[in-house]
Design a protein around this motif. Structure first.
Motif, mmCIF file in Angstrom:
data_model
loop_
_atom_site.group_PDB
_atom_site.id
_atom_site.type_symbol
_atom_site.label_atom_id
_atom_site.label_comp_id
_atom_site.label_asym_id
_atom_site.label_seq_id
_atom_site.Cartn_x
_atom_site.Cartn_y
_atom_site.Cartn_z
ATOM 1 N N ASP A 71 -50.914 -24.526 11.614
ATOM 2 C CA ASP A 71 -50.923 -25.918 11.150
ATOM 3 C C ASP A 71 -51.500 -25.974 9.683
ATOM 4 O O ASP A 71 -51.440 -26.919 8.724
ATOM 5 C CB ASP A 71 -51.554 -26.757 11.904
ATOM 6 N N MET A 74 -48.986 -25.827 6.851
ATOM 7 C CA MET A 74 -47.877 -26.931 6.511
ATOM 8 C C MET A 74 -48.827 -28.106 6.519
ATOM 9 O O MET A 74 -49.851 -28.462 7.256
ATOM 10 C CB MET A 74 -47.019 -27.190 7.945
ATOM 11 N N GLY A 75 -48.316 -29.109 5.431
ATOM 12 C CA GLY A 75 -48.960 -30.273 5.510
ATOM 13 C C GLY A 75 -49.220 -30.616 3.890
ATOM 14 O O GLY A 75 -49.011 -29.762 3.132
#
Length: 206
Positions: A71, A74-75
């Motif tokens: 995670d 990504m973001g």
């Protein structure tokens, strides 16, 4: 929404760390020889082009690529232009980095000719790392082969970032990316024993 490919192309002759395994691609099978398909094979260092550093790269007890939290890669991400500075310090980023920034990419533009390995880059000051941590940063990216000076053996920035649980993305291509907010996608391969991994990194306008 505009998409920026911020990955270095990989090709025979792409510059890598001096003395490290050079990138090489060739066809192991050709369509003519196999009768049906072309099948390529490649050899390369895990730190060629655009890649992530796993902590195991500089710490024998550190996490390997398979253990990295996906995670993080990504973001939302903030691109900060620090071109022209000699070192990335708190002085240069204090006014641009806001609390709650989880991913920050530094645009230095110090690697102008990507057909050759750079002689000098813009390192991150280890003294700036606590400030990054205080702002909530968990991933940094740079448009250079390393976050430390190229001849560093101590790797002060690498170790300071690891101490503050901040992960590293190197070899980005940010020349044509304006400063601002984006969505980052730069996933490493699931390498069980990897000390690093190539990535296909992209930024999408928000």
């Amino acid at each position: 929404m505009k998409l920026f490919d911020i990955s270095m192309p990989l090709y025979n002759g792409v510059p890598g760390w001096p003395g490290d395994t050079p990138y090489h691609f060739e066809l192991a099978w050709t369509k003519e020889a196999s009768g049906s398909v072309n099948v390529g094979k490649m050899e390369m260092s895990n730190h060629t082009g655009t890649h992530v550093d796993a902590p195991y790269h500089f710490n024998n007890e550190g996490e390997k690529v398979i253990d990295l939290p996906l995670d993080l890669y990504m973001g939302p991400a903030l691109v900060i232009d620090v071109s022209g500075v000699e070192e990335i310090t708190v002085e240069w980023i204090r006014e641009k980095l806001v609390d709650g920034t989880k991913r920050v990419l530094f645009k230095t533009k110090c690697w102008q000719d990507r057909t050759v390995f750079p002689e000098k880059i813009v390192p991150i000051s280890p003294a700036a790392v606590p400030f990054l941590y205080q702002c909530g940063v968990q991933l940094i990216g740079v448009d250079m082969p390393s976050v430390d000076q190229l001849d560093s053996k101590e790797l002060g920035a690498h170790h300071a970032l690891y101490k503050h649980n901040i992960h590293i993305l190197e070899g980005l291509v940010l020349d044509d990316v304006p400063e601002g907010d984006y969505e980052l996608i730069a996933l490493p391969l699931p390498l069980k024993d990897g000390d690093g991994s190539p990535v296909r990194a992209v930024l999408r306008e928000i």
